[in-house]
Design an enzyme around this catalytic site. Sequence first.
Site, PDB file in Angstrom:
ATOM      1  N   ARG A 229      26.526 -14.616 -58.854  1.00  0.00           N
ATOM      2  CA  ARG A 229      27.650 -15.280 -59.536  1.00  0.00           C
ATOM      3  C   ARG A 229      27.736 -14.807 -60.995  1.00  0.00           C
ATOM      4  O   ARG A 229      28.812 -14.478 -61.490  1.00  0.00           O
ATOM      5  CB  ARG A 229      27.447 -16.800 -59.472  1.00  0.00           C
TER       6      ARG A 229
ATOM      7  N   HIS B 137      34.849 -23.746 -64.065  1.00  0.00           N
ATOM      8  CA  HIS B 137      34.300 -24.475 -65.213  1.00  0.00           C
ATOM      9  C   HIS B 137      35.335 -25.457 -65.741  1.00  0.00           C
ATOM     10  O   HIS B 137      36.490 -25.084 -65.965  1.00  0.00           O
ATOM     11  CB  HIS B 137      33.917 -23.506 -66.338  1.00  0.00           C
TER      12      HIS B 137
ATOM     13  N   TYR C 127      29.246 -15.675 -71.144  1.00  0.00           N
ATOM     14  CA  TYR C 127      29.524 -14.327 -70.657  1.00  0.00           C
ATOM     15  C   TYR C 127      30.154 -13.427 -71.711  1.00  0.00           C
ATOM     16  O   TYR C 127      30.422 -12.259 -71.451  1.00  0.00           O
ATOM     17  CB  TYR C 127      30.440 -14.388 -69.432  1.00  0.00           C
TER      18      TYR C 127
ATOM     19  N   HIS D   3      22.554 -17.299 -57.645  1.00  0.00           N
ATOM     20  CA  HIS D   3      23.300 -17.505 -58.884  1.00  0.00           C
ATOM     21  C   HIS D   3      23.362 -16.218 -59.713  1.00  0.00           C
ATOM     22  O   HIS D   3      24.277 -16.047 -60.528  1.00  0.00           O
ATOM     23  CB  HIS D   3      22.668 -18.632 -59.700  1.00  0.00           C
TER      24      HIS D   3
ATOM     25  N   LYS E 115      32.485 -28.622 -57.785  1.00  0.00           N
ATOM     26  CA  LYS E 115      31.820 -29.833 -58.256  1.00  0.00           C
ATOM     27  C   LYS E 115      32.845 -30.948 -58.408  1.00  0.00           C
ATOM     28  O   LYS E 115      33.981 -30.708 -58.802  1.00  0.00           O
ATOM     29  CB  LYS E 115      31.154 -29.573 -59.605  1.00  0.00           C
TER      30      LYS E 115
ATOM     31  N   ARG F 277      28.993 -20.639 -55.946  1.00  0.00           N
ATOM     32  CA  ARG F 277      27.725 -21.352 -56.007  1.00  0.00           C
ATOM     33  C   ARG F 277      27.202 -21.453 -54.575  1.00  0.00           C
ATOM     34  O   ARG F 277      27.971 -21.414 -53.614  1.00  0.00           O
ATOM     35  CB  ARG F 277      27.911 -22.746 -56.584  1.00  0.00           C
TER      36      ARG F 277
END
Length: 275
Positions: A221, A244, A253, A218, A156, A132
């Site tokens: 990514r 994630h 995906y 992004h 995150k 990111r």
Amino acid sequence: MDILDKFLNFLQNNYQSKYTINAYYIDVCQFIDYKKTYVINENDINAYVLFLNKNKKSPSTIKRKLSALSVFYDFLKKSGIYNFDLKGLVRPKSPKPLPKFLDIDETLSFLENVSSLRDKAIISLLYSSALRVSELVNLNIEDINFSNNTILITRKGNKQMSVPVSPKTLNILKKYLGNRQKGSVFLNKFGKRLSQRSIENIVKKHAKKTLLKDISPHTLRHSRATHLLNNGMDLRILQRFLGHSSILATQIYTHLSLQDLIKAYDTFHPLNKKD
């Protein structure tokens, strides 16, 4: 009366729609048949979602099945039978347009036609490690481990994680860094850390020039994730690689076919195959 019979009775007393009653009851029966028990944890739910995904169930079907399980475990909890809160788990989102991504030839062309060493390092790292923008911007030289081809990034929620980097990208980084041994990796012309907006502008500028496309960091990514999955990476490994928290976020995906699991990171890397 067994638990499933009690649950069916609960549905009939609390829901008017015969379709909902029937669908929820069948969904729960199928899950119990799959798991052989109602005693579960969050990993079991993730495994079940993966199982459903591999059996080509749609996001809306998976969402309904998770809703049914949520009602079932709420029923068990209120009945004093078993306490597991499934309501807090992430549900699959409604279908959205697939994220933009570059094919491998476009990616190679993009990387090969960036002349600025700094910008080439930025684009290569965004793609190689599927970062990111915030993860790239906050990267320090001390976070790079050249001996084992990894970087330490902050995901995150302030979670730190080591992720692999391709040897080719690390070589570009070495050339860009020169003799610098500490501090921010990517600097502007004033010697200050590059901002997220600056990174976005750098990617857009080179993409418009080389690919005649308007893409964002992004996109790189998404491209990395798509290429890895298309080359055989297991969805669970991709989940950890992308950072994630739930495998449901990685499902987008799966528009590409999955092949057998290939364990070695370098095996998955499409750019390494071109060396």
